[in-house]
Enzyme design. Structure first.
Site, mmCIF file in Angstrom:
data_model
loop_
_atom_site.group_PDB
_atom_site.id
_atom_site.type_symbol
_atom_site.label_atom_id
_atom_site.label_comp_id
_atom_site.label_asym_id
_atom_site.label_seq_id
_atom_site.Cartn_x
_atom_site.Cartn_y
_atom_site.Cartn_z
ATOM 1 C CB CYS A 110 11.205 1.993 0.936
ATOM 2 S SG CYS A 110 12.636 3.203 0.590
ATOM 3 C CE LYS A 143 11.713 -1.788 3.621
ATOM 4 N NZ LYS A 143 12.083 -0.453 3.568
ATOM 5 C CD GLU A 193 9.485 3.961 4.077
ATOM 6 O OE1 GLU A 193 10.231 2.984 4.776
ATOM 7 O OE2 GLU A 193 9.873 4.517 3.040
#
Length: 519
Positions: free
Chosen positions: A385, A333, A275
């Site tokens: 994440c 995301k 990430e």
């Protein structure tokens, strides 16, 4: 009437029971402690009603989160540059707020059990119907209310135990229900006598045996032979210090780390960076870096997946994954971290959050219907994440996804429990979906995980290296992929309905005592 001493002892038991849940999770993996934790929770509530029950449930939650997520302070203080006093106060406020869920759970349990007691319901209705059902429903509520925080669910710690066989069928909430039912059966084993005790023992043994047998089943299969099924993958763990990651002077050294490790592994089919491995917007590095990297990857027959922020022309920017090679694609995301990636109630809280110096803390949320990323010839299920903690969101990539990719930057949590817990939750997503999962992180723990949730290879924390192994593209769908958490939530609702019907009909299998106590 309960004496003050009884109240003090119940409060202490609630605190100890909450803390006892934490070693059931990684890195300790003492999964039976989750059952004992809920047994202690249930025991602490005996004879308590109303505000007293709520207080005991809240104390349980305070201990669970106070021990289990104390690493929140590290993000605020050590990397967010927030004064230590303020960081600790905010961490305590977060713990106190999350503990309210367990106060609510305890209050509802005792409310319904008192109602059942007044109607002479069977002795087992409380510990085997009301308690497990409400536990699961409150955990589910915690997983989505106010964007959700499904961290440290009771089922998360069962990944390495017999109950794990339930995960591909019922998901993490099914594991939590099994833990709570096990605690109820153990309660009966300890407090009932005669035939009810024997039935409780048999029920406990059968539940764990049935779950273990389910774990022997193969729910998914290798992808068709026409596709390349076995892939060599390399995960790049740059181990870039979070304190310097976003400094302007740190960009070139960071790129050098990742490019050097990547060039040494161009013989792999798939190379994954973590990430925000590149701490710069896509459009600023596309021409000088990414275009040539994509050409190099294509020439070598490799696919490269990179985490970095992407800004679109209207000024909004996203935490993204970008694939380069024979196919190019992007995933933005969708589930952002409050206060870390976006600011709720921005106008009201801006003065407070100015203390928390988080780079790029105003991301926009990705709007893709499904979390899929095209990686060469394969559709991959993508999560960034925190998204790996949400089972319902990960399963949306299935059954099309041939494998799962999770990237993270757990450097925010330092050397704490969080990286170990985060890896465990990612492992559970692999087991629920029956897919290989590769997890690339900045400072660890990077891992290659098989469809049974087992770690096949890993890199330890704070090591700069590339992890190389193989994965297999798979097809098919587990029952959890097909139906999600709906069956287990419906089951919990039916358990509550059954308890209400038992109370309404006034049946009693044991004379005297309150539900859950020896008859």
């Amino acid at each position: 009437m309960n004496s003050p001493r009884d109240g003090w002892l119940s409060g202490l038991l609630a605190l100890l029971s909450g803390a006892l849940m934490v070693p059931s999770f990684a890195p300790f993996h003492l999964y039976p402690l989750a059952v004992l934790s809920l047994l202690g929770f249930y025991r602490a509530l005996r004879g308590r009603t109303g505000a007293d029950a709520f207080r005991l449930g809240w104390l349980f939650g305070v201990a669970l989160f106070g021990v289990g997520v104390s690493w929140v302070r590290i993000s605020l203080n050590e990397f967010g540059n927030m004064p230590a006093l303020i960081a600790n106060l905010l961490m305590l406020l977060f713990v106190a707020a999350m503990a309210l869920y367990y106060g609510l759970c305890a209050w509802l349990i005792r409310l319904l059990e008192q109602w059942l007691a007044n109607r002479a319901a069977p002795v087992w209705a409380g510990p085997l119907l009301v308690f497990p059902a409400l536990w699961v429903l409150v955990e589910w509520l915690r997983g989505w209310l106010f964007t959700g925080f499904p961290w440290l669910l009771a089922g998360n710690g069962q990944l390495d135990g017999p109950l794990a066989g339930l995960a591909p069928v019922l998901g993490v909430h099914g594991l939590s229900l099994a833990v709570a039912v096990s605690a109820g059966l153990l309660w009966g084993l300890l407090h009932w006598s005669g035939q009810p005790r024997r039935r409780a023992a048999a029920g406990l043994a059968l539940l764990w045996l049935f779950a273990a047998m389910l774990g022997l089943l193969q729910w998914t299969r290798p992808a068709p032979a026409a596709e390349q099924r076995s892939l060599q993958v390399s995960l790049i763990q740059g181990n870039v210090d979070q304190a310097v990651k976003w400094d302007a002077d740190g960009l070139m050294p960071t790129l050098d780390i990742y490019l050097t490790l990547t060039r040494a592994h161009l013989d792999s089919d798939l190379i994954v960076w973590p990430e925000t491995a590149i701490p710069e917007f896509f459009h600023r590095v596309e021409e000088p870096l990414l275009t040539s990297l994509g050409e190099t990857a294509r020439a070598a027959g490799a696919e490269v997946v990179i985490g970095l922020p992407v800004m679109i022309p209207d000024g909004r920017y996203y935490n993204a994954l970008v694939s380069l090679g024979s196919a190019e694609d992007q995933y933005f995301k969708r589930h952002l971290v409050p206060f870390g990636e976006f600011l709720p109630f921005k106008r009201q809280l801006r003065p407070l959050i100015d203390w928390f110096e988080v780079p790029m803390s105003d991301f926009s949320r990705g709007r893709a219907e499904r979390p899929l990323l095209r990686v060469g010839d394969w559709p991959a299920g993508a999560s960034i994440c925190y998204e790996a903690v949400f089972p319902e969101e990960v399963r949306e990539a299935l059954p099309e996804a041939a494998f799962l990719i999770n990237v993270s930057n757990d450097a925010w949590f330092g050397d704490s429990l969080a990286p170990h817990q985060h890896l465990q939750f990612a492992r559970l997503r692999a087991l629920e979906t029956g897919r290989w999962l590769v997890r690339a992180t900045n400072t660890g723990i990077s891992a290659i995980i098989d469809p049974h949730g087992r770690v096949q290879a890993r890199l330890p924390l704070f090591e700069r290296a590339a992890l190389t192994g193989t994965l297999e593209a798979r097809a098919g769908a587990t029952p959890f992929v097909r139906f999600g958490s709906r069956p287990i939530l419906a089951g919990a609702g039916l358990m509550l309905l059954a308890a209400l019907l038992l109370g309404a009909r006034g049946r009693s299998e044991h004379a005297g005592g309150e539900p859950g106590q020896a008859g």
